[in-house]
Write a protein that holds these residues in place. Structure first.
Motif, short mmCIF file in Angstrom:
data_model
loop_
_atom_site.label_atom_id
_atom_site.label_comp_id
_atom_site.label_asym_id
_atom_site.label_seq_id
_atom_site.Cartn_x
_atom_site.Cartn_y
_atom_site.Cartn_z
N GLN A 1 0.81 -1.22 0.00
CA GLN A 1 0.00 0.00 0.00
C GLN A 1 0.85 1.27 0.00
OE1 GLN A 1 -3.39 -0.29 -0.22
NE2 GLN A 1 -3.00 -2.50 -0.32
N SER A 2 2.15 1.14 -0.06
CA SER A 2 3.02 2.29 0.16
C SER A 2 2.81 3.42 -0.84
CB SER A 2 4.49 1.85 0.17
OG SER A 2 4.82 1.25 -1.06
N VAL A 3 2.71 3.08 -2.13
CA VAL A 3 2.57 4.12 -3.15
C VAL A 3 1.27 4.88 -2.95
CG1 VAL A 3 2.36 4.59 -5.62
CG2 VAL A 3 3.98 2.87 -4.81
N PHE A 4 0.18 4.16 -2.72
CA PHE A 4 -1.12 4.81 -2.55
C PHE A 4 -1.17 5.63 -1.27
CE2 PHE A 4 -1.79 0.97 -5.10
CZ PHE A 4 -2.35 1.53 -6.24
N SER A 5 -0.56 5.12 -0.21
CA SER A 5 -0.56 5.88 1.04
C SER A 5 0.27 7.15 0.92
CB SER A 5 -0.02 5.01 2.19
OG SER A 5 1.32 4.64 1.96
N LEU A 6 1.35 7.10 0.15
CA LEU A 6 2.15 8.31 -0.07
C LEU A 6 1.37 9.34 -0.88
CD1 LEU A 6 5.66 6.78 -0.89
CD2 LEU A 6 5.05 8.09 1.14
N LEU A 7 0.65 8.88 -1.91
CA LEU A 7 -0.11 9.80 -2.76
C LEU A 7 -1.29 10.42 -2.02
CD1 LEU A 7 -0.11 7.83 -6.14
CD2 LEU A 7 1.20 9.87 -5.56
N GLN A 8 -1.70 9.81 -0.93
CA GLN A 8 -2.81 10.36 -0.14
C GLN A 8 -2.35 11.47 0.80
OE1 GLN A 8 -4.48 6.94 1.79
NE2 GLN A 8 -5.42 6.14 -0.07
N ARG A 9 -1.04 11.63 0.94
CA ARG A 9 -0.52 12.69 1.82
C ARG A 9 -0.36 13.96 1.00
NH1 ARG A 9 3.78 9.92 5.90
NH2 ARG A 9 3.67 12.04 6.72
N LYS A 10 -1.17 14.97 1.34
CA LYS A 10 -1.27 16.18 0.51
C LYS A 10 0.06 16.91 0.40
CE LYS A 10 -6.19 17.00 1.44
NZ LYS A 10 -6.40 15.79 2.27
N GLU A 11 0.85 16.92 1.48
CA GLU A 11 2.11 17.66 1.44
C GLU A 11 3.11 17.00 0.48
OE1 GLU A 11 2.31 14.89 5.04
OE2 GLU A 11 0.84 16.09 3.95
N LEU A 12 3.13 15.66 0.45
CA LEU A 12 4.02 14.96 -0.49
C LEU A 12 3.54 15.13 -1.93
CD1 LEU A 12 4.74 11.65 1.47
CD2 LEU A 12 6.30 13.56 1.09
N LEU A 13 2.23 15.12 -2.11
CA LEU A 13 1.68 15.31 -3.45
C LEU A 13 1.98 16.73 -3.95
CD1 LEU A 13 0.12 13.47 -5.36
CD2 LEU A 13 -2.00 14.50 -4.53
N LEU A 14 1.95 17.70 -3.06
CA LEU A 14 2.28 19.08 -3.43
C LEU A 14 3.74 19.19 -3.88
CD1 LEU A 14 1.63 22.08 -3.64
CD2 LEU A 14 2.00 22.27 -1.18
N LEU A 15 4.65 18.54 -3.15
CA LEU A 15 6.06 18.53 -3.55
C LEU A 15 6.23 17.87 -4.92
CD1 LEU A 15 7.74 17.50 -0.16
CD2 LEU A 15 7.62 19.79 -1.15
N ALA A 16 5.50 16.77 -5.14
CA ALA A 16 5.61 16.05 -6.41
C ALA A 16 5.11 16.91 -7.58
CB ALA A 16 4.82 14.75 -6.34
N PHE A 17 3.98 17.58 -7.40
CA PHE A 17 3.45 18.42 -8.48
C PHE A 17 4.34 19.64 -8.73
CE2 PHE A 17 -0.70 16.23 -8.16
CZ PHE A 17 -0.95 16.07 -9.52
#
Length: 392
Positions: free
Chosen positions: A201-217
């Protein structure tokens, strides 16, 4: 020396790993950046070419690299960073050899696609995340920011001259040698850490964290901006009939100017830990660069100045984003988190390169620049909204 000073100092084993990784990273980034400033001018070597095909060839690297970032990240957690790095560099050598035989644009596209399969960014970022202490991690990533700046400057000075002297096949021969040297250097690294089990579940759990998704975008749109800048600039230089062996006179001021402009913000981030403020300034700066570039595209020297300001944002975020990603992700997911971060980075490279070719072909450059500026403005607003997440 006080206990605090010792904690903040890079230790001997950390320094050894960082030096080896810096050499590998320099050789890899130098190889990548050698093609950046001259890619839209490569049509002279092929009878079948167009801006859209050259944009696809430039972006094929980003597409294949994006596809493989997360698998390589999970591979780092499962098999160790060193093994994945050696595998990625071996593919890169083979792809560069194929590039030596690129007699048409379609072979070039295949060679670039295979180059992207030689994933090295994720293993390198994972190596740093797992083998440095939190106290020195931002400083460690800062070293790579310096390596990127040096590789940028040297590659952008050398590539127009080498292309004019050796042609495309000679350029890929140099890339082959540099990739082979990086492969040899990687053998000196210690064996990376491994996990016996992986979290499905690691990839999906990481993508659910808004701060990490913001860094990625943020990484994604910075790559879009970088690819579009260095697709449009060679095109502009070519249309102004400026000789290729003098292009460095335009690239060097952009890169050095960007480096100097980024230094105060890097100090605020590294010494003062003003991460939300620095991120907001960097994104607002990039936003205004693209707004002004769209509005004043006919003013050549003003464009050069604006590109220097954009490079300031890019150089600022290069060490900052992976460091924040490693701080915010769970310790057992550092390799996977690095893969997710670089996934978005290379998606941006693919989109920026491919779309740049299309917007030049169909004359939608101004519209594209306004859309990118809007994305930077939106990201800046999200940083302000989630600023508590980036306060350490």
């Amino acid at each position: 020396m006080s206990t605090t000073e010792r904690k903040n100092k890079i230790q001997k084993q950390e320094k050894k790993i960082l030096v080896i990784l810096s050499i590998i990273f320099f050789l890899k980034m130098f190889s990548l950046f050698m093609l950046f400033p001259i890619f839209s001018a490569l049509g002279q070597f092929f009878t079948t070419n167009s801006p859209s095909l050259l944009g696809l060839a430039m972006g094929a690297y980003g597409m294949s690299a994006a596809i493989l970032q997360v698998p390589f990240g999970k591979g780092c957690d499962r098999f160790g960073e060193k093994n994945m790095l050696l595998f990625g560099l071996f593919i890169l050598v083979l792809a560069s050899i194929l590039g030596c035989f690129a007699t048409n644009v379609y072979i070039l596209i295949i060679a670039r696609f295979l180059q992207g399969c030689g994933v090295t960014s994720t293993p390198i970022l994972a190596f740093v995340a797992k083998n440095t202490r939190d106290k020195v991690r931002l400083k460690s990533y800062g070293m790579f920011g310096g390596v990127i700046a040096v590789s940028f400057i040297t590659a952008f000075i050398a590539s127009p001259f080498l292309l004019n002297t050796l042609s495309l096949q000679g350029l890929f021969l140099i890339l082959t040698v540099l990739s082979a040297l990086a492969l040899v250097a990687a053998t000196a690294l210690p064996q990376g850490t491994r996990q016996q089990t992986t979290n499905k579940q690691s990839v999906f759990s990481l993508l659910q964290r808004k701060e990490l998704l913001l860094l990625a975008f943020t990484s994604c749109f910075l790559s879009i901006g970088l690819a579009s800048v260095f697709f449009s600039l060679p095109h502009t230089l070519t249309t102004r009939h400026i000789a290729q062996d003098t292009w460095w006179q335009y690239y060097v001021p952009i890169l050095i100017g960007g480096l100097l402009l980024s230094c105060p913000l890097l100090f605020l981030a590294m010494a003062k830990k003003k991460f939300p403020l620095v991120m907001t300034i960097g994104l607002v700066n990039a936003c205004f660069v693209f707004i002004l570039s769209a509005s004043l595209h006919s003013h050549f020297y003003l464009q050069i100045t604006l590109y220097a300001f954009f490079m300031a944002s890019f150089i600022l975020f290069e060490p900052l984003l992976p460091a924040l990603t490693s701080f915010l992700c769970p310790p057992e997911m550092k390799g996977t988190a690095s893969g997710v971060y670089t996934l978005f980075k290379f998606i941006g490279m693919f989109i920026g390169s491919s779309v740049s070719g299309l917007v030049f072909a169909f004359n939608y450059v101004t519209t594209f620049q306004f859309i990118v500026s809007l994305a930077y403005a939106s990201l800046a607003l999200f940083v302000i909204m989630y600023k508590q997440k980036f306060s350490f």
